[in-house]
Write a protein that holds these residues in place. Structure first.
Motif, PDB file in Angstrom:
ATOM      1  N   ALA A  19       0.839  -1.200   0.000  1.00  0.00           N
ATOM      2  CA  ALA A  19       0.000   0.000   0.000  1.00  0.00           C
ATOM      3  C   ALA A  19       0.874   1.250   0.000  1.00  0.00           C
ATOM      4  O   ALA A  19       0.535   2.254  -0.620  1.00  0.00           O
ATOM      5  N   ARG A  22       1.408   2.739  -3.430  1.00  0.00           N
ATOM      6  CA  ARG A  22       0.276   3.115  -4.287  1.00  0.00           C
ATOM      7  C   ARG A  22       0.277   4.634  -4.457  1.00  0.00           C
ATOM      8  O   ARG A  22       0.393   5.370  -3.472  1.00  0.00           O
ATOM      9  N   VAL A  77      -3.007  -0.323   7.594  1.00  0.00           N
ATOM     10  CA  VAL A  77      -2.849  -1.518   6.760  1.00  0.00           C
ATOM     11  C   VAL A  77      -1.596  -2.255   7.218  1.00  0.00           C
ATOM     12  O   VAL A  77      -0.539  -1.639   7.377  1.00  0.00           O
ATOM     13  N   HIS A 167      -8.109  -4.703  -1.373  1.00  0.00           N
ATOM     14  CA  HIS A 167      -7.569  -3.915  -2.495  1.00  0.00           C
ATOM     15  C   HIS A 167      -8.517  -2.779  -2.883  1.00  0.00           C
ATOM     16  O   HIS A 167      -8.073  -1.702  -3.288  1.00  0.00           O
ATOM     17  N   LEU A 170      -7.974   0.031  -0.402  1.00  0.00           N
ATOM     18  CA  LEU A 170      -6.717   0.723  -0.683  1.00  0.00           C
ATOM     19  C   LEU A 170      -6.830   1.644  -1.892  1.00  0.00           C
ATOM     20  O   LEU A 170      -6.170   2.677  -1.950  1.00  0.00           O
TER      21      LEU A 170
END
Length: 188
Positions: A19, A22, A77, A167, A170
């Motif tokens: 994460a 990202r 997370v 997912h 996120l």
């Protein structure tokens, strides 16, 4: 050494899928996160490991410095980038009230989380899943990531946050700042 661990020794999901990397969660600012249960880049105590490997599935206590004032929600997370899977294995996902400054041990329990903590789906089930790497696979890193979000996540992937997969959660958040602390666990 376990035969399975030996066969999968060089197979790891890798950091690139965390994460942390990202684009929507790569907040400009950072803040600090620590734990009274472990130091950064040190081993986790067995109490935090999965029950199937002799642990108690108790999430570690975490504390952090204040996130930016405009934080609407915090996203926590926990991922294992050393899992022999396509993407890092998700050990916990939780949304926290922005006024929460830390969580006690076992705050991420799927049944009775700490006040201000909304535990969501993880890789398997709901709540914190302690480390349980394949025996003989080597040390696994557990990355505890906290994101200060500009807007609260109310839905993800067309579903409520309670039913959305990790997912999708996120992908739904937009970070303005982030904090991280890493730990290790190994089964020999």
């Amino acid at each position: 050494m376990s035969i399975v661990g030996k066969l999968l020794a060089n197979r790891r999901a890798g950091d690139q899928g965390l994460a942390w990397h990202r684009p929507n969660l790569a907040g400009v600012d950072t803040f600090q996160m620590t734990s009274p249960d472990f130091d950064h880049e040190s081993p986790l105590n067995t109490i935090h490991a999965g029950k199937r490997v002799g642990g108690q599935d108790r999430s570690p206590a975490l504390t952090w410095s204040p996130p930016p004032a405009q934080t609407a929600q915090l996203l926590l997370v926990i991922e294992d980038p050393d899992a022999p899977t396509k993407a890092p294995f998700v050990h916990a996902v939780a949304l926290l009230d922005p006024t929460v400054k830390g969580i006690p041990q076992d705050a991420l329990a799927g049944v009775d989380p700490a006040p201000g903590v909304r535990v969501l789906r993880s890789g398997w089930g709901r709540g914190y899943l302690g480390p349980a790497p394949i025996k003989g696979h080597g040390p696994h890193r557990y990355v505890f990531q906290l994101f200060a979000l500009a807007e609260p996540i109310t839905a993800a992937g067309g579903k409520s946050v309670e039913s959305a997969k990790p997912h999708a959660i996120l992908e739904a958040g937009q970070s303005i700042a982030r904090a991280r602390i890493d730990a290790f666990y190994e089964r020999r």
